[in-house]
Design a protein around this motif. Structure first.
Motif, PDB file in Angstrom:
ATOM      1  N   UNK A 238      14.126  23.283 136.297  1.00  0.00           N
ATOM      2  CA  UNK A 238      13.360  22.042 136.113  1.00  0.00           C
ATOM      3  C   UNK A 238      12.705  22.015 134.733  1.00  0.00           C
ATOM      4  N   UNK A 239      12.665  20.831 134.127  1.00  0.00           N
ATOM      5  CA  UNK A 239      12.244  20.725 132.732  1.00  0.00           C
ATOM      6  C   UNK A 239      10.827  21.251 132.515  1.00  0.00           C
ATOM      7  N   UNK A 240       9.917  20.977 133.444  1.00  0.00           N
ATOM      8  CA  UNK A 240       8.536  21.416 133.251  1.00  0.00           C
ATOM      9  C   UNK A 240       8.424  22.935 133.328  1.00  0.00           C
TER      10      UNK A 240
ATOM     11  N   UNK B 284       7.257  24.755 129.965  1.00  0.00           N
ATOM     12  CA  UNK B 284       5.877  25.250 130.096  1.00  0.00           C
ATOM     13  C   UNK B 284       5.824  26.761 130.292  1.00  0.00           C
ATOM     14  N   UNK B 285       6.844  27.301 130.979  1.00  0.00           N
ATOM     15  CA  UNK B 285       6.842  28.737 131.272  1.00  0.00           C
ATOM     16  C   UNK B 285       8.210  29.341 130.955  1.00  0.00           C
ATOM     17  N   UNK B 286       8.647  29.281 129.672  1.00  0.00           N
ATOM     18  CA  UNK B 286       9.962  29.843 129.324  1.00  0.00           C
ATOM     19  C   UNK B 286      10.002  31.343 129.566  1.00  0.00           C
TER      20      UNK B 286
ATOM     21  N   UNK C 182      11.428  30.687 124.381  1.00  0.00           N
ATOM     22  CA  UNK C 182      10.052  30.703 123.870  1.00  0.00           C
ATOM     23  C   UNK C 182      10.015  30.312 122.400  1.00  0.00           C
ATOM     24  N   UNK C 183      11.016  30.799 121.636  1.00  0.00           N
ATOM     25  CA  UNK C 183      11.100  30.456 120.213  1.00  0.00           C
ATOM     26  C   UNK C 183      11.380  28.959 120.032  1.00  0.00           C
ATOM     27  N   UNK C 184      12.288  28.405 120.850  1.00  0.00           N
ATOM     28  CA  UNK C 184      12.582  26.975 120.773  1.00  0.00           C
ATOM     29  C   UNK C 184      11.350  26.139 121.069  1.00  0.00           C
ATOM     30  N   UNK C 185      10.629  26.494 122.134  1.00  0.00           N
ATOM     31  CA  UNK C 185       9.449  25.730 122.549  1.00  0.00           C
ATOM     32  C   UNK C 185       8.365  25.805 121.482  1.00  0.00           C
TER      33      UNK C 185
END
Length: 552
Positions: free
Chosen positions: A527-529, A533-535, A541-544
């Motif tokens: 799910x997108x969230x 929000x919690x990669x 994590x780097x993308x976010x």
């Protein structure tokens, strides 16, 4: 609008002891058209000092790029510059230069990165030849030395395998890689001023941060000044020292970056700052059936290397045995860096390219082995909206012909009058007036062209849309309009979207689920969230971080 928002001189001019490297005063540009004169730029004044970055922001059609082309001396023959305009570069008014003198200046001391790399790169020459040409046009250097420097430059702008890529043609590179080639060409001669017209539009978020940091590093190294034309306000806030806000050809406000973001004074500036993609996708029921499924899909390309007489070949696996399921009424995001294989995966699922292995099912029917003719009846049910609407719209056809062509090919509509009614209905559904059927693509802004591309797709009343970076070239306020339009069409028509993007802000606003790709593999999905929000993986994590903070 109050006069003190747009004085001729910068508000921080008193803090500068040196003269501006570039000082534009009272610049106006008018274009002659068959329907009368169009004033694209009105009385623009701006200053740029050595070693700094100024940002020019505004919606599509506000005159940002025309201002840049005026400075570069690249206006068309139909353009007329106002008689009192001045463009003073390093103490001299370059508007008074001869054509030859402007040409010598252009590319050496003032350089420009253009927005659409596929339109700016010559498709008949390898990217290496085009970078070598940039070197040799302004410096006496051997072809071998220029090639060595070109390889080093490709490596510097983070193109993988530069020794191989230098001999490839523009169509063999991804959109992001083509943009990096354009950046390499612009930086070839270490210019004093670099005009970057949406330089990271086609790039994923991590490479965007790398390129912007690269430009900043080169600034520090060479004392280069940068004019950054962009719609990404996160980038403006991070990388610019001073901001000019344009609307409908005129300046509305300018100030230091910190002051403008802290207390925007003009309503239009406040509108721009409030145009970040917002909202989330509507919840999806658990009972929705699968409309598109890929099982262990594999796509590989043969890359050529070696010399002319002793070529070598090796496989580049772009999609490495991937699977996905897309339900009806769902929006599934495919994200990842440029070259991660997301567009190739999407095109394979839509049967625009052939896969080397795996199964593809559309509405539970296997389609992986269907021929082009066998796929034709399905084409009206699965449509594509491409990244660059200007390249995907035939410039010789009117809007009515472009949208109606699919209806004719697929035998939809009993008569030309009925087909015209469908075309007009599709235009209205895409948020455009229905009286533009006789106009041509070049007469519209980027956002309007993207709406035309969407209208062409929905005219056939499809069930599935492949959306390949449909908002990447659009400014924020138009992005928000396109997101709202896609939501509205999904609600009204029950469409399913496979949404390919590098803009995680748009993905968060539009998608139900997201798949993260790297080097042809899926590294994370859910799910997108949850993912944003919690990669869980370092790569996500780097993308976010790069998307929401513009990473250092």
């Amino acid at each position: 609008m109050t006069d003190n928002l747009i004085p001729d001189l910068r508000l921080d001019a008193v803090h500068h002891t040196d003269q501006p490297l570039l000082d534009v005063r009272n610049a106006g540009v008018t274009f002659w058209t068959e329907h009368g004169d169009v004033q694209a730029v009105r009385d623009i004044s701006l200053q740029l000092y050595r070693g700094e970055t100024i940002a020019v922001v505004g919606e599509s059609g506000s005159g940002k790029s025309v201002t840049a082309r005026l400075i570069m001396g690249l206006l068309s023959k139909r353009a007329r510059v106002s008689p009192d305009a001045r463009v003073v570069f390093d103490g001299q008014d370059i508007l008074k230069y001869s054509r030859e003198k402007r040409r010598q200046l252009r590319g050496r001391r003032i350089s420009m990165i253009f927005q659409e790399p596929m339109s700016s790169l010559n498709p008949l020459y390898t990217v290496g030849n085009q970078i070598v040409e940039a070197f040799r046009a302004h410096r006496r250097v051997s072809r071998a030395e220029a090639r060595r420097q070109a390889v080093a430059l490709l490596n510097e702008v983070r193109i993988p395998n530069p020794e191989l890529r230098i001999d490839q043609y523009p169509h063999q590179l991804s959109g992001g890689q083509r943009q990096r080639v354009m950046i390499a060409m612009a930086l070839a001669n270490n210019p004093d001023v670099l005009i970057a017209d949406e330089p990271t539009t086609a790039l994923d978020v991590t490479v965007q941060a790398q390129i912007l940091n690269l430009i900043r590093d080169l600034q520090k190294k060479h004392g280069m000044a940068v004019i950054l034309i962009t719609h990404d306000l996160t980038v403006v806030r991070k990388f610019s020292d001073y901001v000019y806000v344009m609307q409908k050809g005129a300046l509305q406000e300018h100030n230091t970056t910190a002051a403008l973001f802290a207390a925007p004074k003009h309503p239009y500036t406040r509108h721009l700052l409030g145009s970040e993609p917002r909202g989330t996708a509507k919840p999806l029921g658990d009972s929705e059936p699968i409309i598109l499924e890929g099982r262990n899909v594999r796509v590989a390309f043969a890359l050529r290397g070696g010399g002319f007489f002793h070529p070598t070949y090796h496989d580049l696996v772009a999609v490495d045995s991937l699977s996905l399921r897309l339900r009806r009424h769902e929006t599934l995001g495919l994200v990842g860096e440029s070259g991660s294989g997301k567009t190739t995966f999407g095109q394979a699922l839509a049967r625009l390219i052939d896969q080397d292995g795996g199964e593809i099912l559309f509405d539970n029917v296997p389609i992986q082995n269907k021929s082009r003719e066998e796929m034709r009846p399905l084409r009206s049910r699965m449509q594509i909206v491409f990244q660059d609407p200007f390249s995907s719209l035939n410039p010789r056809m009117t809007v009515g012909q472009i949208i109606g062509e699919g209806l004719v090919v697929n035998g939809i509509g009993a008569s030309s009058a009925e087909r015209l009614d469908r075309v007009r209905a599709a235009l209205r559904d895409a948020g455009l007036p229905d009286n533009i059927t006789g106009r041509f693509p070049h007469e519209f802004s980027g956002g309007q062209r993207q709406r035309i591309a969407i209208a062409r797709a929905i005219a056939l009343e499809p069930e599935f849309l492949l959306l390949d970076e449909p908002t990447s070239a659009l400014d924020l306020s138009v992005q928000a309009q396109i997101i709202d339009l896609l939501r509205k069409l999904q609600d009204e028509r029950g469409l399913s979207y496979l949404f390919i993007s590098h803009d995680l802000k748009v993905v968060r606003a539009l998608c139900h689920r997201v798949i993260v790709m790297q080097h042809g593999k899926i590294v994370e999905q859910g799910p997108v969230e949850d993912i944003l929000s919690r990669p869980q993986t370092d790569y996500t994590q780097k993308l976010v971080k790069a998307a929401f903070e513009v990473a250092d």
